[in-house]
Design a protein around this motif. Sequence first.
Motif, PDB file in Angstrom:
ATOM      1  N   ARG A  57       0.817  -1.220   0.000  1.00  0.00           N
ATOM      2  CA  ARG A  57       0.000   0.000   0.000  1.00  0.00           C
ATOM      3  C   ARG A  57       0.848   1.267   0.000  1.00  0.00           C
ATOM      4  O   ARG A  57       0.380   2.312  -0.456  1.00  0.00           O
ATOM      5  CB  ARG A  57      -0.969  -0.030   1.170  1.00  0.00           C
ATOM      6  CG  ARG A  57      -2.128  -0.988   0.904  1.00  0.00           C
ATOM      7  CD  ARG A  57      -3.140  -0.984   2.001  1.00  0.00           C
ATOM      8  NE  ARG A  57      -4.393  -1.586   1.550  1.00  0.00           N
ATOM      9  CZ  ARG A  57      -5.205  -2.258   2.347  1.00  0.00           C
ATOM     10  NH1 ARG A  57      -4.927  -2.418   3.631  1.00  0.00           N
ATOM     11  NH2 ARG A  57      -6.323  -2.763   1.861  1.00  0.00           N
ATOM     12  N   THR A  58       2.089   1.197   0.447  1.00  0.00           N
ATOM     13  CA  THR A  58       2.935   2.401   0.411  1.00  0.00           C
ATOM     14  C   THR A  58       3.367   2.733  -1.016  1.00  0.00           C
ATOM     15  O   THR A  58       3.865   3.834  -1.256  1.00  0.00           O
ATOM     16  CB  THR A  58       4.198   2.267   1.307  1.00  0.00           C
ATOM     17  OG1 THR A  58       5.068   1.264   0.778  1.00  0.00           O
ATOM     18  CG2 THR A  58       3.831   1.974   2.745  1.00  0.00           C
ATOM     19  N   TRP A  59       3.200   1.807  -1.946  1.00  0.00           N
ATOM     20  CA  TRP A  59       3.543   2.050  -3.350  1.00  0.00           C
ATOM     21  C   TRP A  59       2.402   2.719  -4.111  1.00  0.00           C
ATOM     22  O   TRP A  59       2.588   3.178  -5.236  1.00  0.00           O
ATOM     23  CB  TRP A  59       3.932   0.737  -4.027  1.00  0.00           C
ATOM     24  CG  TRP A  59       5.296   0.277  -3.629  1.00  0.00           C
ATOM     25  CD1 TRP A  59       5.661  -0.260  -2.417  1.00  0.00           C
ATOM     26  CD2 TRP A  59       6.479   0.342  -4.401  1.00  0.00           C
ATOM     27  NE1 TRP A  59       7.003  -0.533  -2.414  1.00  0.00           N
ATOM     28  CE2 TRP A  59       7.535  -0.184  -3.618  1.00  0.00           C
ATOM     29  CE3 TRP A  59       6.749   0.779  -5.697  1.00  0.00           C
ATOM     30  CZ2 TRP A  59       8.838  -0.273  -4.093  1.00  0.00           C
ATOM     31  CZ3 TRP A  59       8.060   0.676  -6.154  1.00  0.00           C
ATOM     32  CH2 TRP A  59       9.082   0.164  -5.357  1.00  0.00           C
ATOM     33  N   ILE A  60       1.207   2.784  -3.525  1.00  0.00           N
ATOM     34  CA  ILE A  60       0.065   3.415  -4.189  1.00  0.00           C
ATOM     35  C   ILE A  60       0.427   4.866  -4.500  1.00  0.00           C
ATOM     36  O   ILE A  60       0.955   5.586  -3.662  1.00  0.00           O
ATOM     37  CB  ILE A  60      -1.203   3.316  -3.320  1.00  0.00           C
ATOM     38  CG1 ILE A  60      -1.642   1.842  -3.238  1.00  0.00           C
ATOM     39  CG2 ILE A  60      -2.326   4.189  -3.864  1.00  0.00           C
ATOM     40  CD1 ILE A  60      -2.782   1.578  -2.261  1.00  0.00           C
ATOM     41  N   GLY A  61       0.157   5.258  -5.739  1.00  0.00           N
ATOM     42  CA  GLY A  61       0.479   6.605  -6.191  1.00  0.00           C
ATOM     43  C   GLY A  61       1.806   6.706  -6.922  1.00  0.00           C
ATOM     44  O   GLY A  61       2.091   7.733  -7.547  1.00  0.00           O
TER      45      GLY A  61
ATOM     46  N   ALA B  62       0.497  -8.626  -9.463  1.00  0.00           N
ATOM     47  CA  ALA B  62      -0.106  -7.743  -8.467  1.00  0.00           C
ATOM     48  C   ALA B  62       0.027  -8.410  -7.104  1.00  0.00           C
ATOM     49  O   ALA B  62       0.387  -9.587  -7.009  1.00  0.00           O
ATOM     50  CB  ALA B  62      -1.585  -7.510  -8.796  1.00  0.00           C
ATOM     51  N   ILE B  63      -0.302  -7.660  -6.063  1.00  0.00           N
ATOM     52  CA  ILE B  63      -0.308  -8.204  -4.705  1.00  0.00           C
ATOM     53  C   ILE B  63      -1.722  -8.067  -4.154  1.00  0.00           C
ATOM     54  O   ILE B  63      -2.281  -6.964  -4.116  1.00  0.00           O
ATOM     55  CB  ILE B  63       0.710  -7.479  -3.804  1.00  0.00           C
ATOM     56  CG1 ILE B  63       2.127  -7.711  -4.344  1.00  0.00           C
ATOM     57  CG2 ILE B  63       0.585  -7.968  -2.356  1.00  0.00           C
ATOM     58  CD1 ILE B  63       3.211  -6.946  -3.626  1.00  0.00           C
TER      59      ILE B  63
ATOM     60  N   GLN C 218     -10.843  -8.945  -1.761  1.00  0.00           N
ATOM     61  CA  GLN C 218     -11.480  -8.329  -2.915  1.00  0.00           C
ATOM     62  C   GLN C 218     -10.647  -7.290  -3.655  1.00  0.00           C
ATOM     63  O   GLN C 218     -11.095  -6.764  -4.669  1.00  0.00           O
ATOM     64  CB  GLN C 218     -12.801  -7.642  -2.495  1.00  0.00           C
ATOM     65  CG  GLN C 218     -13.848  -8.535  -1.927  1.00  0.00           C
ATOM     66  CD  GLN C 218     -13.645  -8.815  -0.446  1.00  0.00           C
ATOM     67  OE1 GLN C 218     -13.078  -8.023   0.288  1.00  0.00           O
ATOM     68  NE2 GLN C 218     -14.087  -9.975  -0.007  1.00  0.00           N
ATOM     69  N   THR C 219      -9.452  -6.950  -3.158  1.00  0.00           N
ATOM     70  CA  THR C 219      -8.658  -5.909  -3.812  1.00  0.00           C
ATOM     71  C   THR C 219      -7.191  -6.307  -3.942  1.00  0.00           C
ATOM     72  O   THR C 219      -6.689  -7.133  -3.177  1.00  0.00           O
ATOM     73  CB  THR C 219      -8.741  -4.560  -3.059  1.00  0.00           C
ATOM     74  OG1 THR C 219      -8.203  -4.713  -1.752  1.00  0.00           O
ATOM     75  CG2 THR C 219     -10.162  -4.044  -2.994  1.00  0.00           C
ATOM     76  N   MET C 220      -6.528  -5.675  -4.926  1.00  0.00           N
ATOM     77  CA  MET C 220      -5.111  -5.928  -5.162  1.00  0.00           C
ATOM     78  C   MET C 220      -4.434  -4.605  -5.490  1.00  0.00           C
ATOM     79  O   MET C 220      -5.077  -3.662  -5.954  1.00  0.00           O
ATOM     80  CB  MET C 220      -4.922  -6.924  -6.303  1.00  0.00           C
ATOM     81  CG  MET C 220      -5.450  -6.451  -7.641  1.00  0.00           C
ATOM     82  SD  MET C 220      -5.341  -7.767  -8.875  1.00  0.00           S
ATOM     83  CE  MET C 220      -5.484  -6.784 -10.384  1.00  0.00           C
ATOM     84  N   VAL C 221      -3.133  -4.549  -5.244  1.00  0.00           N
ATOM     85  CA  VAL C 221      -2.328  -3.389  -5.614  1.00  0.00           C
ATOM     86  C   VAL C 221      -1.500  -3.799  -6.824  1.00  0.00           C
ATOM     87  O   VAL C 221      -0.879  -4.864  -6.831  1.00  0.00           O
ATOM     88  CB  VAL C 221      -1.414  -2.934  -4.456  1.00  0.00           C
ATOM     89  CG1 VAL C 221      -0.438  -1.865  -4.922  1.00  0.00           C
ATOM     90  CG2 VAL C 221      -2.254  -2.420  -3.291  1.00  0.00           C
ATOM     91  N   HIS C 222      -1.540  -2.961  -7.860  1.00  0.00           N
ATOM     92  CA  HIS C 222      -0.748  -3.232  -9.052  1.00  0.00           C
ATOM     93  C   HIS C 222      -0.371  -1.926  -9.730  1.00  0.00           C
ATOM     94  O   HIS C 222      -0.873  -0.869  -9.387  1.00  0.00           O
ATOM     95  CB  HIS C 222      -1.495  -4.174 -10.013  1.00  0.00           C
ATOM     96  CG  HIS C 222      -2.613  -3.541 -10.774  1.00  0.00           C
ATOM     97  ND1 HIS C 222      -2.944  -3.924 -12.040  1.00  0.00           N
ATOM     98  CD2 HIS C 222      -3.490  -2.561 -10.456  1.00  0.00           C
ATOM     99  CE1 HIS C 222      -3.974  -3.218 -12.478  1.00  0.00           C
ATOM    100  NE2 HIS C 222      -4.319  -2.386 -11.529  1.00  0.00           N
TER     101      HIS C 222
ATOM    102  N   SER D 145      -2.036   1.484  -7.959  1.00  0.00           N
ATOM    103  CA  SER D 145      -3.310   1.693  -7.275  1.00  0.00           C
ATOM    104  C   SER D 145      -3.857   0.397  -6.701  1.00  0.00           C
ATOM    105  O   SER D 145      -3.432  -0.686  -7.069  1.00  0.00           O
ATOM    106  CB  SER D 145      -4.328   2.316  -8.243  1.00  0.00           C
ATOM    107  OG  SER D 145      -4.469   1.504  -9.389  1.00  0.00           O
ATOM    108  N   GLU D 146      -4.799   0.563  -5.799  1.00  0.00           N
ATOM    109  CA  GLU D 146      -5.534  -0.575  -5.246  1.00  0.00           C
ATOM    110  C   GLU D 146      -6.836  -0.673  -6.028  1.00  0.00           C
ATOM    111  O   GLU D 146      -7.602   0.291  -6.074  1.00  0.00           O
ATOM    112  CB  GLU D 146      -5.804  -0.376  -3.748  1.00  0.00           C
ATOM    113  CG  GLU D 146      -6.437  -1.580  -3.088  1.00  0.00           C
ATOM    114  CD  GLU D 146      -6.452  -1.499  -1.563  1.00  0.00           C
ATOM    115  OE1 GLU D 146      -7.265  -2.212  -0.953  1.00  0.00           O
ATOM    116  OE2 GLU D 146      -5.647  -0.721  -0.980  1.00  0.00           O
TER     117      GLU D 146
END
Length: 147
Positions: free
Chosen positions: A18-22, A109-110, A115-119, A127-128
């Motif tokens: 989640r720290t990679w979002i953005g 992705a992770i 229901q959600t993934m970060v890619h 984004s998630e």
Amino acid sequence: MQLEPGKYRAASVIAAARTWIGTPYHHQASMKGVGADCLGLVRGVYREVMDCEPEIPPPYTRDWGEVASGEPLLSAAARHLTPIAAAHIAPADVLVFRLRSGMAAKHCAILVTPQTMVHAMEGTSASEVVFCSWWRRHLAGAFRFPE
């Protein structure tokens, strides 16, 4: 309350992802906040959680999955992560996707919730997103971070 070792690792993977979002999309990059592609994001999370670089991939073009022979992404994942059955995926697992039938798997992705993934995908920042039925149908492999 203390978490079991596996639960601690999963929580660390999810928090790191989640720290990679953005982070802006940048082909072949793996630098949080600066640029990453999907593989770069997974490599960056691996570095944060495992405290080492899994491996440096050779240079690759954007269309490598259309021209590749074999399954280089699935093979690399299996060298550093533990393969798991798709039926047993859980948050913190690495998902590898085959975007087109007959082509090599070329996106990862992770999973961060059931229901959600970060890619990271070209044209947008990391984004998630919803791990919807389209992604589920294109799942080619699933892997867990080692203990």
